[in-house]
Design a protein around this motif. Structure first.
Motif, PDB file in Angstrom:
ATOM      1  N   LEU A  80       8.321   8.113   2.491  1.00  0.00           N
ATOM      2  CA  LEU A  80       8.706   7.616   3.811  1.00  0.00           C
ATOM      3  C   LEU A  80       9.028   6.118   3.801  1.00  0.00           C
ATOM      4  CD1 LEU A  80       6.223   9.759   5.822  1.00  0.00           C
ATOM      5  CD2 LEU A  80       8.710   9.878   5.917  1.00  0.00           C
ATOM      6  N   ILE A 109       8.437   5.930   9.546  1.00  0.00           N
ATOM      7  CA  ILE A 109       7.675   6.445  10.699  1.00  0.00           C
ATOM      8  C   ILE A 109       6.580   5.459  11.089  1.00  0.00           C
ATOM      9  CG2 ILE A 109       8.148   8.869  10.170  1.00  0.00           C
ATOM     10  CD1 ILE A 109       5.112   8.894   9.151  1.00  0.00           C
ATOM     11  N   ARG A 164       2.666   6.304  11.628  1.00  0.00           N
ATOM     12  CA  ARG A 164       2.037   6.318  10.298  1.00  0.00           C
ATOM     13  C   ARG A 164       0.576   6.740  10.414  1.00  0.00           C
ATOM     14  NH1 ARG A 164       1.556   1.469  12.408  1.00  0.00           N
ATOM     15  NH2 ARG A 164       0.118  -0.116  11.658  1.00  0.00           N
ATOM     16  N   CYS A 222       0.825  -1.216   0.000  1.00  0.00           N
ATOM     17  CA  CYS A 222       0.000   0.000   0.000  1.00  0.00           C
ATOM     18  C   CYS A 222       0.855   1.261   0.000  1.00  0.00           C
ATOM     19  CB  CYS A 222      -0.946  -0.006   1.190  1.00  0.00           C
ATOM     20  SG  CYS A 222      -0.114  -0.062   2.779  1.00  0.00           S
ATOM     21  N   CYS A 223       2.179   1.132   0.095  1.00  0.00           N
ATOM     22  CA  CYS A 223       3.059   2.301   0.105  1.00  0.00           C
ATOM     23  C   CYS A 223       3.502   2.661  -1.313  1.00  0.00           C
ATOM     24  CB  CYS A 223       4.288   2.027   0.968  1.00  0.00           C
ATOM     25  SG  CYS A 223       3.897   1.363   2.596  1.00  0.00           S
TER      26      CYS A 223
HETATM   27  S1  SF4 Z   1       3.669   6.564   5.752  1.00  0.00           S
HETATM   28 FE1  SF4 Z   1       4.689   4.593   5.955  1.00  0.00          FE
HETATM   29  S2  SF4 Z   1       3.014   3.046   5.941  1.00  0.00           S
HETATM   30 FE2  SF4 Z   1       2.179   4.984   5.126  1.00  0.00          FE
HETATM   31  S3  SF4 Z   1       2.400   4.836   2.895  1.00  0.00           S
HETATM   32 FE3  SF4 Z   1       4.237   5.893   3.702  1.00  0.00          FE
HETATM   33  S4  SF4 Z   1       5.786   4.273   4.001  1.00  0.00           S
HETATM   34 FE4  SF4 Z   1       3.767   3.286   3.816  1.00  0.00          FE
END
Ligand code: SF4
Length: 154
Positions: A84, A94, A98, A42-43
């Motif tokens: 991220l 994070i 998240r 999902c990232c």
């Molecule tokens: S914040 Fe973290 S969990 Fe959310 S999409 Fe980005 S890498 Fe993935």
């Protein structure tokens, strides 16, 4: 201490962050069968065609988590994945901070999206925090966190 100009007097950013943390904690305690296996599907926003949107309180919490990694800005990334997502380890930088969408949205490996009706009260609480912060509603993940990081730079 930073104080946000708001229609609700003296709703501090730090209070908002704590309130968002409480929402995430409650989410974790919900008896909903779901398990993030860190596959990061999902990232990869270009592949999924979807990007999480964040309310202002979520963005403040995520920005604080970014700063705790020693960064002042989001890392550069040009492949359409979340900035991220660590390019070598493929781990979220994070993870503990998240956003709500990363915890509940469309990842099939984790069990698919949460039924909205099962978390609608939590969504409403995040929207209420956004309102108290004079937020303007949910924004794209990168835009929302970059905005919060700029604010926390001072
Ligand atoms: S914040 Fe973290 S969990 Fe959310 S999409 Fe980005 S890498 Fe993935």
């Amino acid at each position: 201490m930073h104080r946000t100009k708001t229609s609700t007097p003296y709703y501090e950013n730090s209070t908002a962050i704590r309130d968002v943390e409480l929402v995430y904690k409650e989410l974790e305690e919900r008896p909903i069968e779901r398990h993030c296996t860190l596959k990061t599907g999902c990232c990869h926003f270009l592949q999924t065609g979807e990007t999480p949107f964040l309310t202002r309180g979520e963005a403040l919490l995520a920005a604080r988590a970014v700063r705790r990694t020693g960064r002042k800005d989001l890392p550069k990334r040009t492949d359409g994945a979340c900035k991220l997502l660590h390019p070598r380890t493929s781990r979220c930088l994070i993870y503990e901070g998240r956003p709500f969408g990363c915890r509940t949205h469309f990842c099939q490996e984790a069990g698919g999206p949460y039924e909205r009706k099962k978390v609608i009260d939590l969504i409403h609480r995040l929207e209420e925090i956004d309102r108290k912060l004079d937020g303007t509603g949910s924004k794209n993940l990168h835009e929302a966190i970059e905005e919060a990081l700029k604010e926390q730079r001072y």
